[in-house]
Motif scaffolding. Structure first.
Motif, short mmCIF file in Angstrom:
data_model
loop_
_atom_site.label_atom_id
_atom_site.label_comp_id
_atom_site.label_asym_id
_atom_site.label_seq_id
_atom_site.Cartn_x
_atom_site.Cartn_y
_atom_site.Cartn_z
N ALA A 7 0.83 -1.21 0.00
CA ALA A 7 0.00 0.00 0.00
C ALA A 7 0.86 1.25 0.00
O ALA A 7 0.57 2.23 -0.71
N SER A 8 1.94 1.24 0.78
CA SER A 8 2.82 2.41 0.85
C SER A 8 3.51 2.69 -0.47
O SER A 8 3.82 3.84 -0.80
N ALA A 9 3.77 1.63 -1.25
CA ALA A 9 4.48 1.79 -2.51
C ALA A 9 3.60 2.33 -3.63
O ALA A 9 4.12 2.86 -4.63
N LEU A 10 2.28 2.22 -3.49
CA LEU A 10 1.36 2.60 -4.56
C LEU A 10 1.00 4.08 -4.51
O LEU A 10 0.81 4.66 -3.44
N VAL A 11 0.84 4.67 -5.69
CA VAL A 11 0.25 6.00 -5.77
C VAL A 11 -1.25 5.86 -5.49
O VAL A 11 -1.82 4.78 -5.65
N PRO A 12 -1.93 6.93 -5.04
CA PRO A 12 -3.38 6.85 -4.87
C PRO A 12 -4.05 6.42 -6.17
O PRO A 12 -3.73 6.94 -7.25
N GLY A 13 -4.93 5.44 -6.08
CA GLY A 13 -5.58 4.91 -7.27
C GLY A 13 -4.79 3.79 -7.93
O GLY A 13 -5.29 3.15 -8.86
N GLY A 14 -3.55 3.55 -7.44
CA GLY A 14 -2.75 2.45 -7.98
C GLY A 14 -3.35 1.11 -7.59
O GLY A 14 -4.08 1.00 -6.61
N ARG A 15 -3.01 0.08 -8.36
CA ARG A 15 -3.65 -1.22 -8.17
C ARG A 15 -2.65 -2.30 -7.77
O ARG A 15 -1.47 -2.25 -8.13
N PHE A 16 -3.17 -3.27 -7.02
CA PHE A 16 -2.41 -4.43 -6.57
C PHE A 16 -3.09 -5.68 -7.08
O PHE A 16 -4.29 -5.89 -6.87
N LEU A 17 -2.32 -6.54 -7.77
CA LEU A 17 -2.82 -7.82 -8.26
C LEU A 17 -2.16 -8.94 -7.48
O LEU A 17 -0.94 -9.03 -7.39
N LEU A 18 -2.98 -9.80 -6.90
CA LEU A 18 -2.51 -10.91 -6.08
C LEU A 18 -3.07 -12.21 -6.63
O LEU A 18 -4.27 -12.30 -6.94
N GLU A 19 -2.21 -13.20 -6.75
CA GLU A 19 -2.64 -14.55 -7.15
C GLU A 19 -2.36 -15.51 -6.02
O GLU A 19 -1.32 -15.44 -5.35
N SER A 20 -3.28 -16.44 -5.79
CA SER A 20 -3.05 -17.48 -4.79
C SER A 20 -3.83 -18.73 -5.14
O SER A 20 -4.98 -18.64 -5.59
N GLY A 21 -3.22 -19.87 -4.91
CA GLY A 21 -3.92 -21.14 -5.01
C GLY A 21 -4.17 -21.74 -3.64
O GLY A 21 -4.56 -22.90 -3.53
N LEU A 22 -3.92 -20.92 -2.59
CA LEU A 22 -3.96 -21.47 -1.25
C LEU A 22 -4.88 -20.70 -0.31
O LEU A 22 -4.68 -20.73 0.91
N LEU A 23 -5.87 -19.99 -0.84
CA LEU A 23 -6.92 -19.52 0.05
C LEU A 23 -7.68 -20.74 0.58
O LEU A 23 -7.71 -21.80 -0.06
N ALA A 24 -8.34 -20.58 1.71
CA ALA A 24 -9.06 -21.71 2.30
C ALA A 24 -10.11 -22.27 1.34
O ALA A 24 -10.31 -23.49 1.27
N GLU A 25 -10.75 -21.39 0.56
CA GLU A 25 -11.79 -21.83 -0.37
C GLU A 25 -11.23 -22.70 -1.49
O GLU A 25 -11.96 -23.49 -2.09
N SER A 26 -9.94 -22.55 -1.77
CA SER A 26 -9.30 -23.38 -2.80
C SER A 26 -8.67 -24.63 -2.19
O SER A 26 -8.83 -25.74 -2.72
N LEU A 27 -7.95 -24.46 -1.10
CA LEU A 27 -7.20 -25.57 -0.53
C LEU A 27 -8.08 -26.65 0.09
O LEU A 27 -7.95 -27.84 -0.23
N LEU A 28 -8.98 -26.26 0.97
CA LEU A 28 -9.65 -27.25 1.81
C LEU A 28 -10.60 -28.17 1.05
O LEU A 28 -10.61 -29.39 1.31
N PRO A 29 -11.41 -27.68 0.09
CA PRO A 29 -12.28 -28.62 -0.63
C PRO A 29 -11.50 -29.63 -1.47
O PRO A 29 -12.02 -30.69 -1.81
#
Length: 246
Positions: free
Chosen positions: A131-153
């Motif tokens: 968050a500190s690195a972004l300009v206001p309105g800047g965007r962050f893209l995150l990928e994960s295969g290990l959220l609980a909704e993906s891992l546990l089922p």
């Protein structure tokens, strides 16, 4: 991305390189450019960058890219490739929990299996750095295969996966009290065998959104794949986009 840099050596390094094709990298950078609304001349932060496969491709498309990682061999390789192609890309040794950039980046991204290598406190620090690195309105893209909704089922204690001419065995142990997945990775090639261990902390989507919001990052969209399929219980992965407020 396991928390120890020792993972990325020997056969562990070879399987990391064999895991994705150049065509997959192209498709992923197509997606990240659209998700971040990135244009030629924008400044992007790749955290962590590995050996620079996304950062170098984004730089080829006219972006100014900074990549951070702890694996110095990867950073040296990426920096050499950038110099050879005269790309606007820098690569720095940096612990994701200690990032302290000025708010100069139009976009930040964290792709692959890197998210979740820290506990909640460490993850909070990482997201604060984003968050500190972004300009206001800047965007962050995150990928994960290990959220609980993906891992546990889809949870399996033991599974084999061929990767090129290598064979990968993953032996998992889920600590429900700690919300942590401990994995032993064993790579086999031509009779050689090496093992590495890694841990990932598991968050639900709701917990992730709350963490993002606590740092001033508002979730603005998410999907399950590069084609934009809806993310739902049992989806293999999530691609989430958040925007810095203010």
């Amino acid at each position: 991305m396991p928390s120890s840099t020792a993972f990325y050596s020997g056969l562990g390094l070879e399987i990391w390189r064999a895991a994705v094709t150049p065509e997959e990298t192209q498709a992923e950078v197509d997606f990240l450019m659209e998700a971040l609304e990135a244009e030629e001349g924008d400044r992007l932060l790749d955290a962590p960058c590995g050996y620079g496969r996304h950062a170098l491709e984004a730089a080829r498309r006219g972006c100014s890219v900074t990549g951070v990682d702890l694996v110095e061999d990867f950073l040296a390789e990426a920096a050499l490739a950038a110099r050879r192609e005269s790309l606007d890309a820098d690569f720095l040794v940096e612990d994701l929990r200690e990032m302290s950039f000025e708010p100069v980046f139009d976009g930040v991204y964290c792709l692959g299996n890197s998210f979740g290598i820290f506990d909640q406190a460490g993850t909070q620090r990482f997201l604060e750095g984003v968050a500190s690195a972004l300009v206001p309105g800047g965007r962050f893209l995150l990928e994960s295969g290990l959220l609980a909704e993906s891992l546990l089922p889809n949870y399996e204690e033991r599974l084999w996966r061929p990767v090129g001419d290598l064979l990968l065995l993953m032996e998992n142990s889920y600590d429900a009290l700690e919300g942590r997945l401990d994995t032993t990775y064993t790579v086999i090639q031509d009779g050689l065998q090496e093992s590495r261990e890694a841990s990932h902390w598991i968050f639900t989507l709701a917990e992730l959104r709350a963490l993002l919001e606590s740092t001033g990052l508002e979730t603005v969209g998410f999907c399950a794949d590069l084609d934009g399929a809806p993310f739902e219980l049992g989806s293999d992965r999530i691609f989430l986009v958040a925007e810095k407020q203010g």
